[in-house]
Design an enzyme around this catalytic site. Structure first.
Site, PDB file in Angstrom:
ATOM      1  N   HIS A 101      92.577 -46.864  39.817  1.00  0.00           N
ATOM      2  CA  HIS A 101      91.138 -47.151  39.865  1.00  0.00           C
ATOM      3  C   HIS A 101      90.859 -48.649  40.019  1.00  0.00           C
ATOM      4  CE1 HIS A 101      91.260 -47.869  35.364  1.00  0.00           C
ATOM      5  NE2 HIS A 101      90.352 -48.779  35.696  1.00  0.00           N
ATOM      6  N   ASP A 131      96.547 -42.190  37.646  1.00  0.00           N
ATOM      7  CA  ASP A 131      95.816 -43.459  37.713  1.00  0.00           C
ATOM      8  C   ASP A 131      96.766 -44.655  37.747  1.00  0.00           C
ATOM      9  OD1 ASP A 131      93.477 -44.933  37.997  1.00  0.00           O
ATOM     10  OD2 ASP A 131      93.385 -45.382  35.857  1.00  0.00           O
ATOM     11  N   GLY A 206      88.607 -55.206  32.819  1.00  0.00           N
ATOM     12  CA  GLY A 206      89.495 -56.286  33.236  1.00  0.00           C
ATOM     13  C   GLY A 206      90.887 -56.141  32.643  1.00  0.00           C
ATOM     14  N   SER A 208      92.246 -53.218  32.353  1.00  0.00           N
ATOM     15  CA  SER A 208      92.836 -52.062  33.027  1.00  0.00           C
ATOM     16  C   SER A 208      93.970 -52.481  33.946  1.00  0.00           C
ATOM     17  CB  SER A 208      91.768 -51.329  33.846  1.00  0.00           C
ATOM     18  OG  SER A 208      90.813 -50.744  33.012  1.00  0.00           O
ATOM     19  N   GLY A 259      98.855 -23.769  38.039  1.00  0.00           N
ATOM     20  CA  GLY A 259      97.710 -23.066  38.602  1.00  0.00           C
ATOM     21  C   GLY A 259      96.991 -22.148  37.645  1.00  0.00           C
TER      22      GLY A 259
END
Length: 371
Positions: A101, A131, A206, A208, A259
């Site tokens: 991100h 991420d 910041g 992250s 699933g």
């Protein structure tokens, strides 16, 4: 990609827990003397307390000095203006880890190192499901020694340090504890990020993409986000150790896909389904064309207990390849950390009151449409 090891020896590292234990023991010994020695004992304990704090503070400084040169400011541009700001850290001669991100849709980003040098970096791989993103840098400054991801398990109460650039303030450090482990973090993909670390070390926008390090200077995780009120989260080293090398080498990482949608088995659900104990996860739904289709059975009705609707029927997953599955978090963690697409796994279920074992072959997660 071979992640480099931190060369500094930490055999003499002293944690606050050990120091405080020593201090308490010493104070107890002092306190066994006569009443006339009380003032002397208090002074000794105060001096010992100051020494303990000094040693702990010194270790924080040592870890900071060892690790901070690996931490970078990540500056992302879009339409010729800054579009994002975050942190990252060097994990090999040519690679920097940050959050997906933070990198966003960029193919190139700018990095600023501790010594104020700037470098351009290419986004060589990113994975929205974890991420995580990997950046390749042609000429990492010599001052920036790589950090290693920890091979150990984080423990609740363990001291940690968050390094990064909160609010764009470079080369910052904050201190805290591991407040929780095996947390599930929300993701825009609809799949959760498993095995995450919760910390009370202050993290802000910041931070992250920066490292959450232990007192040995190893990265326990990659800072994900802060939720305010002394709650922050990091993607675990265990997950990063699987994802990051694949992103550096292949540009992508394939997650194992079962699933199913599941719900936790609580007391009401256990009662409605005649289960011996409230444990495991009930298969609420099976996606079409998923590995579980035709193998695992979803719920097929609803029963009212004390006016509460409770799903009934369907398989209760209690173990995968011998690993107990007591809850949703463990299901996600087991699939993420212990399996890969193409693996055939044995799933132990409770079906119509009887234990059964079924087999299925996991597949890669399907593509998702992000909001």
């Amino acid at each position: 990609m071979a992640l480099l090891e931190v060369a500094h020896s930490v055999s003499s590292a002293i944690t606050r827990r050990r120091l405080l234990g020593a201090a308490i023991g010493s104070v107890a010994v002092v306190g066994t003397g006569s009443g006339a020695d009380d003032g002397h004992g208090r002074r000794r304990s105060e001096r010992l307390g100051r020494a303990v704090r000094a040693q702990v503070d010194e270790r924080y400084t040592e870890v900071y000095d060892e690790a901070i040169d690996a931490v970078v400011l990540v500056n992302v541009f879009g339409d010729e203006i800054p579009a994002g700001l975050g942190s990252g850290f060097v994990v090999d001669d040519d690679y920097v880890v940050t959050n997906d991100h933070v990198a966003g849709e960029a193919s190139e980003v700018e990095l600023q190192f501790r010594d104020e040098q700037w470098r351009s970096a290419s986004v060589v791989g990113s994975d929205v499901h974890s991420d995580l993103a990997v950046l390749e840098v042609d000429d990492v400054p010599e001052v920036a020694s790589a950090l290693s991801f920890s091979d150990g398990e984080p423990t609740v109460g363990q001291e940690v340090l968050a390094l990064g650039n909160p609010l764009g303030l470079d080369a910052s450090i904050s201190q805290g504890l591991v407040s929780g482990i095996d947390r599930s973090l929300p993701s825009p993909t609809g799949f959760s990020i498993p095995a995450a670390i919760q910390t009370d070390a202050p993290v802000n926008p910041g931070n992250s993409g920066g490292p959450l390090v232990d007192l040995e200077g190893d990265a326990l995780g990659v800072v994900f986000a802060g939720a305010g009120q002394t709650i922050g989260f990091a993607i675990s080293a265990a997950l990063a150790n699987r994802v990051v090398p694949a992103l550096a080498e292949d540009g992508e990482y394939e997650h194992a896909y079962l699933g199913v949608s599941v719900v936790p088995v609580g007391p009401l659900l256990a009662e409605a389904n005649d289960l011996e104990e409230p444990r495991g996860v009930l298969v609420a739904d099976v996606s079409s064309d998923a590995p579980a289709e035709g193998v695992l059975e979803p719920t097929d009705g609803v029963e009212s207990i004390d006016s509460d609707p409770v799903p009934v029927g369907g398989d209760v997953i209690i173990a995968i390849d011998g690993q107990e599955i007591p809850n949703q978090e463990q299901l996600s963690s087991t699939l993420a950390l212990e399996t890969s697409p193409g693996d055939t796994v044995e799933i132990e279920v409770v079906r119509t009151g009887e234990r059964e074992t079924v087999e299925l072959t996991l597949e890669p997660r399907p593509d998702v449409d992000l909001p």
